[in-house]
Design a protein around this motif. Structure first.
Motif, PDB file in Angstrom:
ATOM      1  N   VAL A 110       7.284  -1.857  -0.248  1.00  0.00           N
ATOM      2  CA  VAL A 110       6.853  -0.706  -1.029  1.00  0.00           C
ATOM      3  C   VAL A 110       6.953  -1.097  -2.497  1.00  0.00           C
ATOM      4  O   VAL A 110       7.816  -1.895  -2.878  1.00  0.00           O
ATOM      5  CB  VAL A 110       7.724   0.530  -0.720  1.00  0.00           C
ATOM      6  CG1 VAL A 110       9.178   0.292  -1.102  1.00  0.00           C
ATOM      7  CG2 VAL A 110       7.195   1.777  -1.393  1.00  0.00           C
TER       8      VAL A 110
ATOM      9  N   LEU B  88       5.447  10.363  -3.680  1.00  0.00           N
ATOM     10  CA  LEU B  88       4.018  10.124  -3.854  1.00  0.00           C
ATOM     11  C   LEU B  88       3.185  11.309  -3.374  1.00  0.00           C
ATOM     12  O   LEU B  88       2.212  11.700  -4.031  1.00  0.00           O
ATOM     13  CB  LEU B  88       3.606   8.858  -3.102  1.00  0.00           C
ATOM     14  CG  LEU B  88       2.129   8.475  -3.203  1.00  0.00           C
ATOM     15  CD1 LEU B  88       1.783   8.092  -4.634  1.00  0.00           C
ATOM     16  CD2 LEU B  88       1.808   7.325  -2.262  1.00  0.00           C
TER      17      LEU B  88
ATOM     18  N   SER C  73       0.900  13.277  -5.975  1.00  0.00           N
ATOM     19  CA  SER C  73      -0.539  13.242  -5.690  1.00  0.00           C
ATOM     20  C   SER C  73      -1.085  14.637  -5.440  1.00  0.00           C
ATOM     21  O   SER C  73      -2.121  15.030  -5.997  1.00  0.00           O
ATOM     22  CB  SER C  73      -0.811  12.351  -4.475  1.00  0.00           C
ATOM     23  OG  SER C  73      -0.385  11.026  -4.704  1.00  0.00           O
TER      24      SER C  73
ATOM     25  N   LYS D  80       9.676   6.802  -1.020  1.00  0.00           N
ATOM     26  CA  LYS D  80       8.550   6.758  -1.957  1.00  0.00           C
ATOM     27  C   LYS D  80       7.452   7.732  -1.518  1.00  0.00           C
ATOM     28  O   LYS D  80       6.823   8.398  -2.346  1.00  0.00           O
ATOM     29  CB  LYS D  80       7.967   5.350  -2.060  1.00  0.00           C
ATOM     30  CG  LYS D  80       6.798   5.328  -3.071  1.00  0.00           C
ATOM     31  CD  LYS D  80       5.947   4.110  -3.024  1.00  0.00           C
ATOM     32  CE  LYS D  80       4.745   4.284  -3.962  1.00  0.00           C
ATOM     33  NZ  LYS D  80       3.879   3.099  -4.003  1.00  0.00           N
ATOM     34  N   PHE D  81       7.239   7.825  -0.213  1.00  0.00           N
ATOM     35  CA  PHE D  81       6.175   8.683   0.310  1.00  0.00           C
ATOM     36  C   PHE D  81       6.418  10.140  -0.083  1.00  0.00           C
ATOM     37  O   PHE D  81       5.480  10.849  -0.454  1.00  0.00           O
ATOM     38  CB  PHE D  81       6.119   8.538   1.831  1.00  0.00           C
ATOM     39  CG  PHE D  81       4.954   9.233   2.477  1.00  0.00           C
ATOM     40  CD1 PHE D  81       3.652   8.863   2.200  1.00  0.00           C
ATOM     41  CD2 PHE D  81       5.161  10.262   3.395  1.00  0.00           C
ATOM     42  CE1 PHE D  81       2.576   9.490   2.806  1.00  0.00           C
ATOM     43  CE2 PHE D  81       4.100  10.898   4.013  1.00  0.00           C
ATOM     44  CZ  PHE D  81       2.805  10.507   3.716  1.00  0.00           C
TER      45      PHE D  81
ATOM     46  N   GLN E 247       0.822  -1.207   0.000  1.00  0.00           N
ATOM     47  CA  GLN E 247       0.000   0.000   0.000  1.00  0.00           C
ATOM     48  C   GLN E 247       0.860   1.263   0.000  1.00  0.00           C
ATOM     49  O   GLN E 247       2.067   1.225   0.234  1.00  0.00           O
ATOM     50  CB  GLN E 247      -0.888   0.023   1.251  1.00  0.00           C
ATOM     51  CG  GLN E 247      -1.861  -1.131   1.378  1.00  0.00           C
ATOM     52  CD  GLN E 247      -2.428  -1.215   2.777  1.00  0.00           C
ATOM     53  OE1 GLN E 247      -1.782  -1.743   3.683  1.00  0.00           O
ATOM     54  NE2 GLN E 247      -3.623  -0.693   2.965  1.00  0.00           N
ATOM     55  N   ASN E 248       0.190   2.385  -0.222  1.00  0.00           N
ATOM     56  CA  ASN E 248       0.836   3.681  -0.070  1.00  0.00           C
ATOM     57  C   ASN E 248       0.930   4.048   1.409  1.00  0.00           C
ATOM     58  O   ASN E 248       0.403   3.350   2.269  1.00  0.00           O
ATOM     59  CB  ASN E 248       0.035   4.762  -0.810  1.00  0.00           C
ATOM     60  CG  ASN E 248       0.032   4.556  -2.315  1.00  0.00           C
ATOM     61  OD1 ASN E 248       1.028   4.122  -2.884  1.00  0.00           O
ATOM     62  ND2 ASN E 248      -1.074   4.878  -2.961  1.00  0.00           N
TER      63      ASN E 248
ATOM     64  N   SER F  75      -1.547  10.450 -10.902  1.00  0.00           N
ATOM     65  CA  SER F  75      -1.536   9.723  -9.630  1.00  0.00           C
ATOM     66  C   SER F  75      -2.883   9.070  -9.388  1.00  0.00           C
ATOM     67  O   SER F  75      -3.898   9.472  -9.975  1.00  0.00           O
ATOM     68  CB  SER F  75      -1.216  10.679  -8.474  1.00  0.00           C
ATOM     69  OG  SER F  75      -2.266  11.634  -8.319  1.00  0.00           O
TER      70      SER F  75
ATOM     71  N   LEU G 207      -2.030  11.030   2.914  1.00  0.00           N
ATOM     72  CA  LEU G 207      -0.974  11.598   2.067  1.00  0.00           C
ATOM     73  C   LEU G 207      -0.668  13.010   2.574  1.00  0.00           C
ATOM     74  O   LEU G 207      -0.040  13.154   3.616  1.00  0.00           O
ATOM     75  CB  LEU G 207      -1.404  11.556   0.607  1.00  0.00           C
ATOM     76  CG  LEU G 207      -1.654  10.132   0.060  1.00  0.00           C
ATOM     77  CD1 LEU G 207      -2.202  10.167  -1.358  1.00  0.00           C
ATOM     78  CD2 LEU G 207      -0.392   9.294   0.125  1.00  0.00           C
TER      79      LEU G 207
END
Length: 309
Positions: free
Chosen positions: A124, A190, A194, A186-187, A102-103, A256, A273
């Motif tokens: 990830v 992302l 996003s 990655k976060f 998951q994110n 995204s 997020l």
């Protein structure tokens, strides 16, 4: 391996189908029209790496229907993580190793809070894929990378087994000794991708070409890096600038899942997020005004398209 995939969307659908094509016994847990379409014709994946189709018998409607399982892949939206963890704990697969693709940066903490620490592998993924229509997943580019790592030494050997299984399926997989840092890396990207594609309502090519929206992209990522560092995660001070350079290498049409969900009137992962950055920044005393603005702009759409629009 006997693999259960919880969530057959873009991520779970693609990786599950790829693992099934390599001879693993994969069972998806899906729901609604997607479930019925898979039951009728199997799950179809359109990919530049080759078309895939799973068996119609490869899907069930709930975790309680799963049989003996060697690995559970969790690929549901973030708001379902707690419910999935509770269902796993009381199911026949309660002792199976779990890998979340998951994110977000909190998903493994939620799973580890309800399952055993050694049971949960950190993970990830890097992929652009989505449900094109019920029963059909579209994989947009050859990118299909997974990084995994153990939180506890007792999980290391099994992590190597999972690595081999993924690689044998043709998936670009690797391990990390600092999986928490990789998840945060990655976060950062992302959250930036996003936040900007959703607020601008355009793909990354438009965002990065405009001076002001490009600055927004950088600032959103820089705030996320500051929060990561305040949380004790080892990220370089120039990581946001490096990620901005990386964004220049992406296909101009890339967007995204947050943007796609916004355009389709679906519920948003925004609270995990930019909203998650704001919440954690508040607890740590770190300013995050750009992420707060993004969160405020998109707030009316968090539960889906507002009534009357």
């Amino acid at each position: 391996m006997r693999i259960a995939v919880i969530g057959a969307g873009g991520v779970g659908g693609y990786f599950g189908a790829r693992l099934a094509a390599a001879g693993n016994e994969v069972t998806f847990v899906a729901r609604g029209r997607h479930l019925e379409a898979i039951r009728t014709s199997g799950l179809v994946v359109h990919s530049p790496l080759g078309e895939l189709r799973t068996s119609p018998r490869s899907v069930v409607s709930s975790i309680s229907e799963l049989g003996p399982t060697d690995l559970v892949l969790v690929a549901v939206k973030l708001w379902d993580t707690e419910a999935v963890a509770e269902q796993l704990r009381s199911s026949a697969v309660s002792e199976a190793p779990v890998l979340s693709l998951q994110n977000g940066v909190d998903k493994d903490a939620v799973l580890r809070g309800r399952l055993t620490d050694e049971q949960v592998l950190g993970g990830v993924c890097f992929i652009s894929a989505f449900i094109e229509e019920p029963g059909v997943v579209r994989h947009n580019s050859p990118l299909q990378r997974v990084v995994l790592g153990a939180y506890r030494p007792g999980s290391t050997a099994f992590g190597r087994t999972v690595l081999t299984t993924f690689r044998d399926a043709g998936i670009d997989a690797e391990t990390s000794d600092d999986i928490e840092r990789v998840i945060w890396e990655k976060f950062v990207f992302l959250v930036g991708l996003s936040a900007t594609t959703a607020t601008v309502r355009q793909p990354i090519g438009v965002v990065r070409a405009n001076e002001q929206s490009r600055r927004l992209l950088h600032d959103v990522m820089a705030e996320t890096v500051a929060v990561a560092k305040a949380s004790g995660v080892r990220l370089d001070s120039g990581f946001a600038e490096a990620q901005l350079d990386f964004c220049d290498t992406l296909p101009a049409a890339m967007t995204s899942s947050l943007h796609n969900d916004l355009e389709n009137g679906n519920r948003l992962e925004l609270p995990w997020l930019s909203g998650g950055v704001v919440d954690l920044a508040g607890r740590l005393g770190v300013p995050a005004p750009r992420n707060r603005t993004v969160t405020d702009i998109l707030a009316p759409y968090v539960l889906g398209r507002p009534t009357g629009t």
